[in-house]
Enzyme design. Structure first.
Site, PDB file in Angstrom:
ATOM      1  N   GLU A  80       0.830  -1.203   0.000  1.00  0.00           N
ATOM      2  CA  GLU A  80       0.000   0.000   0.000  1.00  0.00           C
ATOM      3  C   GLU A  80       0.866   1.254   0.000  1.00  0.00           C
ATOM      4  O   GLU A  80       1.826   1.362   0.755  1.00  0.00           O
ATOM      5  CB  GLU A  80      -0.920   0.007   1.230  1.00  0.00           C
ATOM      6  CG  GLU A  80      -1.882  -1.171   1.295  1.00  0.00           C
ATOM      7  CD  GLU A  80      -2.905  -1.194   0.149  1.00  0.00           C
ATOM      8  OE1 GLU A  80      -3.040  -0.183  -0.551  1.00  0.00           O
ATOM      9  OE2 GLU A  80      -3.552  -2.244  -0.032  1.00  0.00           O
ATOM     10  N   CYS A 143      -7.628  -2.129   8.269  1.00  0.00           N
ATOM     11  CA  CYS A 143      -6.257  -2.100   7.738  1.00  0.00           C
ATOM     12  C   CYS A 143      -5.828  -0.660   7.463  1.00  0.00           C
ATOM     13  O   CYS A 143      -4.729  -0.245   7.828  1.00  0.00           O
ATOM     14  CB  CYS A 143      -6.145  -2.949   6.478  1.00  0.00           C
ATOM     15  SG  CYS A 143      -6.269  -4.709   6.843  1.00  0.00           S
ATOM     16  N   HIS A 169      -1.180  -5.957   1.688  1.00  0.00           N
ATOM     17  CA  HIS A 169      -2.403  -6.754   1.596  1.00  0.00           C
ATOM     18  C   HIS A 169      -2.104  -8.050   0.839  1.00  0.00           C
ATOM     19  O   HIS A 169      -1.350  -8.054  -0.147  1.00  0.00           O
ATOM     20  CB  HIS A 169      -3.506  -5.963   0.865  1.00  0.00           C
ATOM     21  CG  HIS A 169      -4.444  -5.256   1.796  1.00  0.00           C
ATOM     22  ND1 HIS A 169      -4.697  -3.906   1.744  1.00  0.00           N
ATOM     23  CD2 HIS A 169      -5.214  -5.734   2.819  1.00  0.00           C
ATOM     24  CE1 HIS A 169      -5.580  -3.580   2.683  1.00  0.00           C
ATOM     25  NE2 HIS A 169      -5.904  -4.673   3.350  1.00  0.00           N
TER      26      HIS A 169
END
Ligand code: PCA
Length: 217
Positions: A80, A143, A169
């Site tokens: 991310e 998250c 992820h």
């Protein structure tokens, strides 16, 4: 010796496994290129997961923090890039709370970027033949919450040690995929990708992970 902290979330949304917590025993207490890996499972509850993570960062004096979470529908390991200041849970968390359209930190900045070298990490995973990519959204659930709130806490710790932090992820495991219809990736491939990603943080010029197994740290 560098200290790496890796966390993975417990199962959620009625499932009984989460690849993130399944990976942890496979890397816990290993030395990776001279760095020691510490691992913990976190609850799928925003505030509680953040509080626990900050405690572990302090406990292990972590230099590198990588939080792992499951993302159904993704077919690659995805690093991310950005955490946003918004809770808008699509489902209730494991404490039964459903936070809708509210900031994580009142008056906090709209977003933070990861402090991990995600391009190098993705390249290292691809070199190791593991499907990987950068993602530009960590969602608006737990998250993203822990990702945003931890980056916020770390940058607010004036004069503190430099701690690099990011979020990865993971696809579902094959056994979680409904009749094989959702994308998935086996645990062995996910583990190989995780090690390759960490190697890129530790040794940006190294090509492949060198793992020293059986050495406690
Ligand atoms: N994935 C969820 C929360 C826990 C997890 O593993 C998310 O993407 O927010």
């Amino acid at each position: 010796m560098k200290s790496i902290l890796i966390t993975g979330f417990e199962p959620f949304n009625g499932q009984n496994i989460n690849p993130a917590s399944e990976l942890l025993p496979l890397v816990a207490n290993l030395q990776l290129n001279g760095a020691c890996i510490h691992c913990h499972t976190l609850p799928v509850v925003g505030a509680a997961s953040h509080a626990k993570l900050m405690g572990y960062i302090e406990q292990y004096q972590a230099d590198i923090v990588l939080v792992l979470g499951q993302a159904a529908g993704r077919d690659k390991l995805t690093l991310e890039r950005v955490a946003i200041n918004l809770d808008d849970y699509p489902i209730a968390d494991n404490a039964g709370e459903l936070l809708l359209e509210q900031p994580i930190v009142a008056d906090g900045p709209a977003a933070y970027f990861t402090t991990l070298p995600i391009k190098a990490m993705v390249q290292s995973m691809l070199k190791a033949q593991i499907p990987a990519a950068i993602s530009n959204t960590a969602g608006t659930f737990v998250c993203n919450h822990i990702f945003y709130r931890t980056l916020h806490s770390l940058q607010a710790a004036e004069g503190g040690r430099e701690v690099k932090m990011g979020f990865m992820h993971l696809p579902l495991l094959p056994e979680q995929s409904l009749q094989g219809k959702q994308p998935s990736m086996g645990l062995t491939a996910q583990l190989k990708g995780l090690k390759a990603a960490l190697m890129a943080v530790l040794e940006p010029n190294e090509q492949l992970p060198k793992i020293v197994t059986g050495v406690e740290c």
